[in-house]
Design an enzyme around this catalytic site. Structure first.
Site, PDB file in Angstrom:
ATOM      1  N   ARG A  30      12.830   4.512  12.867  1.00  0.00           N
ATOM      2  CA  ARG A  30      11.600   5.322  12.798  1.00  0.00           C
ATOM      3  C   ARG A  30      10.710   5.037  14.018  1.00  0.00           C
ATOM      4  NH1 ARG A  30       8.990   5.000   7.051  1.00  0.00           N
ATOM      5  NH2 ARG A  30       7.845   6.759   7.941  1.00  0.00           N
TER       6      ARG A  30
ATOM      7  N   HIS B  20       4.008  -4.570   9.146  1.00  0.00           N
ATOM      8  CA  HIS B  20       3.947  -4.497  10.608  1.00  0.00           C
ATOM      9  C   HIS B  20       2.694  -5.138  11.196  1.00  0.00           C
ATOM     10  CE1 HIS B  20       7.086  -1.710   9.583  1.00  0.00           C
ATOM     11  NE2 HIS B  20       6.234  -0.903   8.985  1.00  0.00           N
TER      12      HIS B  20
ATOM     13  N   ALA C 138       2.985  -0.773   4.969  1.00  0.00           N
ATOM     14  CA  ALA C 138       2.507  -0.869   6.350  1.00  0.00           C
ATOM     15  C   ALA C 138       2.041  -2.279   6.729  1.00  0.00           C
ATOM     16  CB  ALA C 138       1.384   0.143   6.578  1.00  0.00           C
TER      17      ALA C 138
ATOM     18  N   TYR D 271      11.030   8.915   1.546  1.00  0.00           N
ATOM     19  CA  TYR D 271      11.056   7.845   0.548  1.00  0.00           C
ATOM     20  C   TYR D 271      11.768   8.217  -0.752  1.00  0.00           C
ATOM     21  CZ  TYR D 271       7.636   5.871   3.762  1.00  0.00           C
ATOM     22  OH  TYR D 271       7.019   5.386   4.884  1.00  0.00           O
TER      23      TYR D 271
ATOM     24  N   ARG E   7       5.067  10.939  -2.486  1.00  0.00           N
ATOM     25  CA  ARG E   7       4.757  10.611  -1.088  1.00  0.00           C
ATOM     26  C   ARG E   7       5.970  10.865  -0.184  1.00  0.00           C
ATOM     27  NH1 ARG E   7       4.576   4.522   1.359  1.00  0.00           N
ATOM     28  NH2 ARG E   7       3.830   5.098   3.414  1.00  0.00           N
TER      29      ARG E   7
ATOM     30  N   ASN F 106       8.120  -5.285  -0.866  1.00  0.00           N
ATOM     31  CA  ASN F 106       7.980  -4.172   0.069  1.00  0.00           C
ATOM     32  C   ASN F 106       6.507  -4.150   0.430  1.00  0.00           C
ATOM     33  OD1 ASN F 106       7.752  -1.846   1.536  1.00  0.00           O
ATOM     34  ND2 ASN F 106       8.943  -0.580   0.118  1.00  0.00           N
TER      35      ASN F 106
ATOM     36  N   PRO G  50       0.792  -1.228   0.000  1.00  0.00           N
ATOM     37  CA  PRO G  50       0.000   0.000   0.000  1.00  0.00           C
ATOM     38  C   PRO G  50       0.823   1.276   0.000  1.00  0.00           C
ATOM     39  CG  PRO G  50      -0.073  -1.096   2.137  1.00  0.00           C
ATOM     40  CD  PRO G  50       0.558  -2.061   1.192  1.00  0.00           C
ATOM     41  N   ASN G  51       0.317   2.210  -0.762  1.00  0.00           N
ATOM     42  CA  ASN G  51       0.845   3.581  -0.870  1.00  0.00           C
ATOM     43  C   ASN G  51       2.146   3.692  -1.663  1.00  0.00           C
ATOM     44  OD1 ASN G  51      -1.220   4.943   0.755  1.00  0.00           O
ATOM     45  ND2 ASN G  51      -0.379   3.744   2.431  1.00  0.00           N
TER      46      ASN G  51
ATOM     47  N   ASP H 298       1.705 -15.731   6.414  1.00  0.00           N
ATOM     48  CA  ASP H 298       1.303 -17.105   6.095  1.00  0.00           C
ATOM     49  C   ASP H 298       1.430 -17.389   4.602  1.00  0.00           C
ATOM     50  OD1 ASP H 298       0.760 -17.537   8.752  1.00  0.00           O
ATOM     51  OD2 ASP H 298      -1.430 -17.480   8.538  1.00  0.00           O
TER      52      ASP H 298
ATOM     53  N   GLU I  24      12.581  -9.231   2.037  1.00  0.00           N
ATOM     54  CA  GLU I  24      11.791  -8.079   2.487  1.00  0.00           C
ATOM     55  C   GLU I  24      12.563  -6.791   2.207  1.00  0.00           C
ATOM     56  OE1 GLU I  24      11.022  -8.295   6.674  1.00  0.00           O
ATOM     57  OE2 GLU I  24      10.280  -6.243   6.786  1.00  0.00           O
TER      58      GLU I  24
ATOM     59  N   HIS J 181      12.584  -2.373   2.363  1.00  0.00           N
ATOM     60  CA  HIS J 181      12.045  -1.071   2.757  1.00  0.00           C
ATOM     61  C   HIS J 181      12.956   0.019   2.242  1.00  0.00           C
ATOM     62  CE1 HIS J 181       9.155  -3.056   5.246  1.00  0.00           C
ATOM     63  NE2 HIS J 181      10.135  -3.815   5.683  1.00  0.00           N
ATOM     64  N   LEU J 182      12.354   1.074   1.754  1.00  0.00           N
ATOM     65  CA  LEU J 182      13.142   2.237   1.335  1.00  0.00           C
ATOM     66  C   LEU J 182      13.780   2.908   2.543  1.00  0.00           C
ATOM     67  CD1 LEU J 182      10.131   3.028  -0.728  1.00  0.00           C
ATOM     68  CD2 LEU J 182      12.307   3.342  -1.887  1.00  0.00           C
ATOM     69  N   SER J 183      12.985   3.089   3.585  1.00  0.00           N
ATOM     70  CA  SER J 183      13.458   3.769   4.792  1.00  0.00           C
ATOM     71  C   SER J 183      14.021   2.749   5.780  1.00  0.00           C
ATOM     72  CB  SER J 183      12.306   4.540   5.446  1.00  0.00           C
ATOM     73  OG  SER J 183      11.286   3.649   5.876  1.00  0.00           O
TER      74      SER J 183
ATOM     75  N   ARG K 293       7.017   0.687  13.698  1.00  0.00           N
ATOM     76  CA  ARG K 293       7.610   0.182  12.450  1.00  0.00           C
ATOM     77  C   ARG K 293       8.789  -0.755  12.707  1.00  0.00           C
ATOM     78  NH1 ARG K 293       5.220   3.550   8.515  1.00  0.00           N
ATOM     79  NH2 ARG K 293       4.781   5.605   9.345  1.00  0.00           N
TER      80      ARG K 293
HETATM   81  C1  DQA Z   1       8.083   1.215   4.016  1.00  0.00           C
HETATM   82  C2  DQA Z   1       8.114   1.402   5.551  1.00  0.00           C
HETATM   83  C3  DQA Z   1       6.736   1.153   6.158  1.00  0.00           C
HETATM   84  O1  DQA Z   1       6.794   1.329   7.560  1.00  0.00           O
HETATM   85  C4  DQA Z   1       5.729   2.107   5.583  1.00  0.00           C
HETATM   86  O2  DQA Z   1       4.451   1.837   6.084  1.00  0.00           O
HETATM   87  C5  DQA Z   1       5.725   2.122   4.094  1.00  0.00           C
HETATM   88  C6  DQA Z   1       7.016   2.093   3.391  1.00  0.00           C
HETATM   89  C7  DQA Z   1       9.425   1.589   3.367  1.00  0.00           C
HETATM   90  O3  DQA Z   1       9.630   1.213   2.225  1.00  0.00           O
HETATM   91  O4  DQA Z   1      10.256   2.258   3.980  1.00  0.00           O
HETATM   92  O5  DQA Z   1       4.692   2.224   3.460  1.00  0.00           O
HETATM   93  O6  DQA Z   1       7.809  -0.136   3.731  1.00  0.00           O
END
Ligand code: DQA
Length: 152
Positions: free
Chosen positions: A112, A85, A82, A28, A23, A79, A15-16, A92, A103, A105-107, A116
């Site tokens: 943080r 978490h 959210a 990011y 964003r 990725n 998502p997002n 599963d 897995e 993550h950009l950040s 997270r």
């Molecule tokens: C994220 C980190 C997550 O906590 C956050 O909800 C995201 C982006 C990242 O790529 O840093 O949507 O997955």
């Protein structure tokens, strides 16, 4: 899959992440999702690997894609945004895949907010890459290719 690319990976974005570029660029970056997908695909292609990249804002859709593509892929990158978490269902689905998943993550999620810091999916992934912006994806790809014996 094309005849020339003999191996296949699935790259899922949660998502997002369709909003990358606009964003919270201070967190990011300004690279768009399309640009990330192109960079991953180009690097994978140089190793003879095809990448199917998909994004959804919906948890169940991500799970459907793992189930749908599971038999035809060598591994996956995700990725989960959210859902990282929160989602036992995604965890599963990864467990049920029986293929290596990395897995992404950009950040740096560990630097943080405390909510997270915990990843539901980390224990069922072969590794986690976080904190390198769009480069996290390429680092994760390199890790997965190495894990699969497709790169040195
Ligand atoms: C994220 C980190 C997550 O906590 C956050 O909800 C995201 C982006 C990242 O790529 O840093 O949507 O997955």
């Amino acid at each position: 899959m094309t005849d020339t690319l003999k191996r296949a990976l699935l790259l899922l974005h949660g998502p997002n992440l369709n909003m990358l570029g606009q964003r919270q660029p201070e967190i990011y970056g300004t690279t768009t999702l399309d640009e990330i997908n192109q960079r991953v695909a180009a690097r994978a292609q140089s190793y003879g690997v095809k990448v199917t990249a998909l994004q959804s804002n919906h948890e169940g859709q991500l799970i459907d894609w793992f189930q749908q593509y599971g038999a035809e892929i060598d591994g996956a990158l995700i990725n989960a945004g959210a859902y990282t978490h929160t989602s036992i269902a995604l965890r599963d689905a990864i467990s049920g895949l029986n293929k290596p998943v990395v897995e992404i993550h950009l950040s740096n999620i560990h630097a943080r907010e405390s909510f997270r810091h915990h990843s539901m999916i980390a224990p069922v992934c072969v590794g986690q890459v976080a904190g390198f912006g769009w480069r996290s994806y390429l680092i994760a790809l390199d890790g997965l290719l190495g894990y699969l014996g497709l790169a040195d």
